[in-house]
Write a protein that holds these residues in place. Structure first.
Motif, PDB file in Angstrom:
ATOM      1  N   GLN A  18       0.769  -1.081  -0.172  1.00 26.72           N
ATOM      2  CA  GLN A  18       0.058   0.204   0.035  1.00 26.72           C
ATOM      3  C   GLN A  18       0.696   1.297  -0.061  1.00 26.72           C
ATOM      4  OE1 GLN A  18      -3.314   0.075  -0.492  1.00 26.72           O
ATOM      5  NE2 GLN A  18      -3.089  -2.097  -0.508  1.00 26.72           N
ATOM      6  N   THR A  20       3.111   4.377  -1.392  1.00 26.98           N
ATOM      7  CA  THR A  20       3.385   4.973  -2.706  1.00 26.98           C
ATOM      8  C   THR A  20       4.587   4.803  -3.403  1.00 26.98           C
ATOM      9  OG1 THR A  20       4.180   6.848  -1.651  1.00 26.98           O
ATOM     10  CG2 THR A  20       1.768   6.815  -1.774  1.00 26.98           C
ATOM     11  N   ASP A  57       4.145   5.775 -11.845  1.00 29.17           N
ATOM     12  CA  ASP A  57       3.723   7.200 -11.574  1.00 29.17           C
ATOM     13  C   ASP A  57       3.605   7.137 -10.001  1.00 29.17           C
ATOM     14  OD1 ASP A  57       1.808   8.931 -10.880  1.00 29.17           O
ATOM     15  OD2 ASP A  57       0.260   8.436 -12.224  1.00 29.17           O
ATOM     16  N   ASP A  59       2.276   8.977  -7.924  1.00 31.18           N
ATOM     17  CA  ASP A  59       1.204   9.031  -7.086  1.00 31.18           C
ATOM     18  C   ASP A  59       0.291   7.729  -6.868  1.00 31.18           C
ATOM     19  OD1 ASP A  59       1.387  11.748  -7.037  1.00 31.18           O
ATOM     20  OD2 ASP A  59       0.560  12.308  -8.790  1.00 31.18           O
ATOM     21  N   LYS A  60       0.783   6.608  -7.582  1.00 31.40           N
ATOM     22  CA  LYS A  60      -0.021   5.229  -7.239  1.00 31.40           C
ATOM     23  C   LYS A  60       0.871   4.666  -6.310  1.00 31.40           C
ATOM     24  CE  LYS A  60      -1.955   4.975 -12.015  1.00 31.40           C
ATOM     25  NZ  LYS A  60      -1.944   3.762 -13.061  1.00 31.40           N
ATOM     26  N   LYS A  61       0.047   3.498  -6.086  1.00 38.66           N
ATOM     27  CA  LYS A  61       0.751   2.535  -4.883  1.00 38.66           C
ATOM     28  C   LYS A  61       1.450   1.334  -5.398  1.00 38.66           C
ATOM     29  CE  LYS A  61      -2.772   3.595  -1.481  1.00 38.66           C
ATOM     30  NZ  LYS A  61      -4.014   3.329  -0.830  1.00 38.66           N
ATOM     31  N   ASP A  64      -0.665  -1.381  -7.389  1.00 38.78           N
ATOM     32  CA  ASP A  64      -0.858  -0.989  -8.625  1.00 38.78           C
ATOM     33  C   ASP A  64       0.127  -1.674  -9.712  1.00 38.78           C
ATOM     34  OD1 ASP A  64      -3.337   0.409  -7.808  1.00 38.78           O
ATOM     35  OD2 ASP A  64      -2.027   2.348  -7.413  1.00 38.78           O
ATOM     36  N   TYR A  65       1.120  -1.742  -9.296  1.00 38.89           N
ATOM     37  CA  TYR A  65       2.006  -2.389 -10.135  1.00 38.89           C
ATOM     38  C   TYR A  65       2.438  -3.692  -9.610  1.00 38.89           C
ATOM     39  CZ  TYR A  65       2.555   2.412 -11.793  1.00 38.89           C
ATOM     40  OH  TYR A  65       2.287   3.589 -12.658  1.00 38.89           O
TER      41      TYR A  65
END
Length: 219
Positions: A18, A20, A57, A59-61, A64-65
């Motif tokens: 979780q 960033t 990115d 700003d993503k977590k 997300d990747y």
């Protein structure tokens, strides 16, 4: 000798899925790690690459990747040679360590494992190195060791150091024994000697001089 598991470290806690991307980018900017383990709800889900995270990115977590995470790891029960193999195959300088229940217990750093390697008799003890080659289907590790021991040699270490679809190369470190007799025995058993040896070079030199003298006397 120190157990390899003594080198499992938790100097840095694993990355939470979780977190960033920005925080992980900052983490990699401060350390020299190529990868670092990621946990999701306490379960290991893979290692994130420092090269990859630079392209994400901010700003993503991390989660997300998740699809980019690399799943290599070492078992706590692994011997040091197997751990080195994981390092080599995955081009990494850190390896997550899991126990038999797949629980994350820490990570290995390549510098620590190399220190361990340098303390093994294979590196630390004095001796000679022979590298032999034979067909993949023809070699026998028991034969490799038996040849040394039949010449009153003592093996400090022995492993397959290179292999392809046709041949294997085996590196043997010998603490005691007449190297030239061992080399000649390997040849009689169909092994090619890849490494250079003073005794071998000396014999080749004598043979070359003898051949030269034969030619000279026959002129």
């Amino acid at each position: 000798m120190t157990e390899i598991t003594n080198y499992i470290t938790n100097d840095f806690g694993p990355i939470d899925g979780q977190e960033t991307i920005a925080s992980v980018q900052d983490f990699f900017a401060e350390v020299n790690f190529s990868h670092f383990p990621v946990l999701e709800e306490g379960i290991f889900i893979g290692s994130i690459s420092s090269d990859d995270v630079e392209t994400f990115d901010s700003d993503k977590k991390i989660i997300d990747y998740k699809y980019t995470l690399e799943r290599f790891f070492a078992r706590k029960s692994m011997i040091w040679l197997d751990v080195l193999e994981v390092f080599a195959k995955n081009h990494t300088n850190t390896i997550p360590v899991l126990d038999e229940n797949n629980s994350y217990v820490g990570y290995y750093e390549i510098e620590d494992i190399m220190k361990f390697f340098q303390e093994t008799p294979f590196i630390k003890e004095q001796g000679g190195i022979i590298i032999v080659q034979k067909g993949l289907l023809d070699y026998s590790m028991s034969e490799v060791t038996q040849i040394v021991e039949s010449n009153n040699g003592k093996i400090l270490g022995c492993f397959v150091s290179e292999a392809d679809l046709e041949n294997v190369q085996i590196t043997i470190k010998i603490g005691l024994g007449a190297m030239n007799e061992i080399i000649q025995t390997y040849r009689r058993y169909g092994y090619e000697i890849i490494s250079e040896h003073q005794e071998d070079t000396y014999i080749n030199s004598l043979k070359e001089r003898s051949d030269y003298l034969d030619k000279y006397l026959n002129i």
